[in-house]
Design a protein around this motif. Structure first.
Motif, PDB file in Angstrom:
ATOM      1  N   THR A 127      -6.434  26.450  -5.121  1.00 11.35           N
ATOM      2  CA  THR A 127      -5.625  27.603  -5.491  1.00 11.35           C
ATOM      3  C   THR A 127      -4.194  27.139  -5.697  1.00 11.35           C
ATOM      4  O   THR A 127      -3.666  26.341  -4.914  1.00 11.35           O
ATOM      5  N   LEU A 128      -3.576  27.616  -6.754  1.00 14.77           N
ATOM      6  CA  LEU A 128      -2.228  27.156  -7.087  1.00 14.77           C
ATOM      7  C   LEU A 128      -1.161  27.795  -6.214  1.00 14.77           C
ATOM      8  O   LEU A 128      -0.013  27.356  -6.207  1.00 14.77           O
ATOM      9  N   LEU A 129      -1.526  28.836  -5.442  1.00 18.64           N
ATOM     10  CA  LEU A 129      -0.572  29.448  -4.522  1.00 18.64           C
ATOM     11  C   LEU A 129      -0.031  28.420  -3.536  1.00 18.64           C
ATOM     12  O   LEU A 129       1.142  28.450  -3.162  1.00 18.64           O
ATOM     13  N   THR A 130      -0.883  27.483  -3.145  1.00 25.68           N
ATOM     14  CA  THR A 130      -0.477  26.444  -2.196  1.00 25.68           C
ATOM     15  C   THR A 130       0.652  25.591  -2.738  1.00 25.68           C
ATOM     16  O   THR A 130       1.442  25.017  -1.975  1.00 25.68           O
ATOM     17  N   THR A 176       3.169  26.483  -5.079  1.00 28.84           N
ATOM     18  CA  THR A 176       4.343  27.101  -5.709  1.00 28.84           C
ATOM     19  C   THR A 176       5.663  26.654  -5.090  1.00 28.84           C
ATOM     20  O   THR A 176       6.568  26.197  -5.798  1.00 28.84           O
ATOM     21  N   GLU A 177       5.806  26.787  -3.781  1.00 22.76           N
ATOM     22  CA  GLU A 177       7.062  26.400  -3.136  1.00 22.76           C
ATOM     23  C   GLU A 177       7.265  24.893  -3.211  1.00 22.76           C
ATOM     24  O   GLU A 177       8.374  24.411  -3.471  1.00 22.76           O
ATOM     25  N   LEU A 225       6.209  22.806  -5.526  1.00 20.74           N
ATOM     26  CA  LEU A 225       6.592  22.410  -6.882  1.00 20.74           C
ATOM     27  C   LEU A 225       8.039  22.766  -7.183  1.00 20.74           C
ATOM     28  O   LEU A 225       8.752  22.003  -7.840  1.00 20.74           O
ATOM     29  N   SER A 226       8.455  23.920  -6.718  1.00 21.35           N
ATOM     30  CA  SER A 226       9.839  24.322  -6.957  1.00 21.35           C
ATOM     31  C   SER A 226      10.813  23.307  -6.365  1.00 21.35           C
ATOM     32  O   SER A 226      11.783  22.895  -7.020  1.00 21.35           O
ATOM     33  N   GLN A 279      -6.490  23.749 -11.641  1.00 18.61           N
ATOM     34  CA  GLN A 279      -7.199  24.472 -10.594  1.00 18.61           C
ATOM     35  C   GLN A 279      -8.642  23.985 -10.634  1.00 18.61           C
ATOM     36  O   GLN A 279      -9.306  24.050 -11.663  1.00 18.61           O
ATOM     37  N   GLY A 326      -6.324  34.235  -5.988  1.00 15.53           N
ATOM     38  CA  GLY A 326      -5.039  34.923  -5.898  1.00 15.53           C
ATOM     39  C   GLY A 326      -5.135  36.431  -6.017  1.00 15.53           C
ATOM     40  O   GLY A 326      -4.193  37.149  -5.657  1.00 15.53           O
ATOM     41  N   SER A 361       3.704  34.465   2.709  1.00 15.46           N
ATOM     42  CA  SER A 361       4.386  34.229   1.437  1.00 15.46           C
ATOM     43  C   SER A 361       4.383  35.444   0.530  1.00 15.46           C
ATOM     44  O   SER A 361       5.204  35.546  -0.376  1.00 15.46           O
ATOM     45  N   ARG A 362       3.455  36.379   0.764  1.00 14.88           N
ATOM     46  CA  ARG A 362       3.351  37.527  -0.119  1.00 14.88           C
ATOM     47  C   ARG A 362       2.956  38.773   0.670  1.00 14.88           C
ATOM     48  O   ARG A 362       1.816  39.230   0.604  1.00 14.88           O
TER      49      ARG A 362
END
Length: 308
Positions: free
Chosen positions: A105-108, A110-111, A113-114, A129, A228, A250-251
């Motif tokens: 899952t790409l949620l893992t 996000t932070e 990568l930023s 993915q 997601g 996170s959300r």
């Protein structure tokens, strides 16, 4: 072998892609060439080798035992050439570079990568993915450099480092009968509708495992390949779900209540995995080091650098 084989790198690459898809038109799309050209290349390669590489039934093709044996050698040969290219680029002092990462899952990411892009703007990061059952193959064939996996990957020469160990919580709609409970056991969920990713995803594997330990089976009313979307489906009242604490933190979602599931093993272990026999470029090593440090700062749980 009939005569002297004159196979070239383009032919081998064509065979590799066709073997992966077991489908001529899909391989042609990936290679960006006409379908008849792919068919001719495979036919010529089979003629040079003197054996069929695929079994054909109408328009369907399947890799046969000769093809499977040859593919192992082709993967190794092309992989070594790709490793050589990367190693020479690093030796020549090429700046930037690229790293390809797969995650369930790409949620893992996000932070992570930023922050990585802010400190390494010259590195091109490419994401996929990917379900865990294809990750080991993708590492071996150099499709990806690194994988973030939430369940153990099996296969020779894989090296991993633990990044994160977190609780997995039960998410229920805010008006659910269990919403005010601090904790529940699996028996209390008998007959409850579950929203879950399809088989192969870690949430589904954990759900099946926990229910099997309790001698029960979950009532799955929605499954798919969009992890997601699960929290939104729970908030909409469709059912309940197992989600990592990271999703809650996170959300935040007003329509979801979080409950601790009182069952052994109700946690997720996130690992960073690489293939020890594959050359890891300078860009990929920077990303790996950054990832380990990122999660170590968030929650110290690493057991050391990647092997190799």
């Amino acid at each position: 072998m009939k005569g002297e084989a004159r196979m070239d790198l383009l032919s081998l690459r064509c065979f590799q892609v066709v073997a992966r898809h077991e489908h001529i038109s899909r391989a042609a799309d990936e290679l960006r060439v006409a379908q008849p050209s792919v068919s001719r290349t495979i036919a010529r390669l089979e003629s040079e080798l003197g054996v069929p590489l695929f079994d054909r039934r109408g328009r369907r093709i399947r890799l046969n035992q000769h093809g499977a044996a040859f593919l192992r050698r082709v993967d190794r040969a092309l992989g070594e050439l790709e490793d050589g290219r990367r190693e020479l680029a690093d030796a020549a002092g090429a700046e930037g570079g690229s790293v390809t990462v797969a995650a369930e899952t790409l949620l893992t990411l996000t932070e992570l990568l930023s922050r990585f892009r802010a400190t390494h703007p010259d590195v091109d990061v490419r994401l996929h993915q990917s379900p865990p059952d294809s990750m080991a193959r993708r590492l071996r064939t150099r499709d990806v450099d690194l994988c973030l996996a939430s369940q153990p990957l099996t296969g020779p020469a894989l090296a991993s480092v633990e990044l994160l160990r977190e609780d997995v919580l039960l998410a229920v709609p805010s008006g659910h009968r269990l919403a005010d409970r601090q904790g529940v056991d699996v028996a209390a969920l008998d007959g409850e509708p579950f929203v879950t990713p399809s088989r192969g995803h870690w949430q589904r594997a954990l759900t099946d495992q926990l229910f099997a330990q309790a001698g029960a089976r979950p009532t799955i009313i929605c499954e798919g390949n969009e992890p997601g979307a699960i929290m939104d489906l729970v908030a909409a009242g469709l059912g309940i779900a197992l989600l990592p604490a990271m999703a809650r933190d996170s959300r935040p979602h007003e329509g979801v209540a979080w409950i601790r599931l009182q069952a052994p093993g109700c946690h997720r272990v996130l690992t960073l995995v690489r293939h020890k026999d594959v050359y890891l470029s300078a860009a990929a090593r920077r990303f790996a080091d950054f990832t380990v440090e990122h999660f170590r700062r968030a929650a110290p749980s690493s057991d050391g650098p990647l092997g190799g």
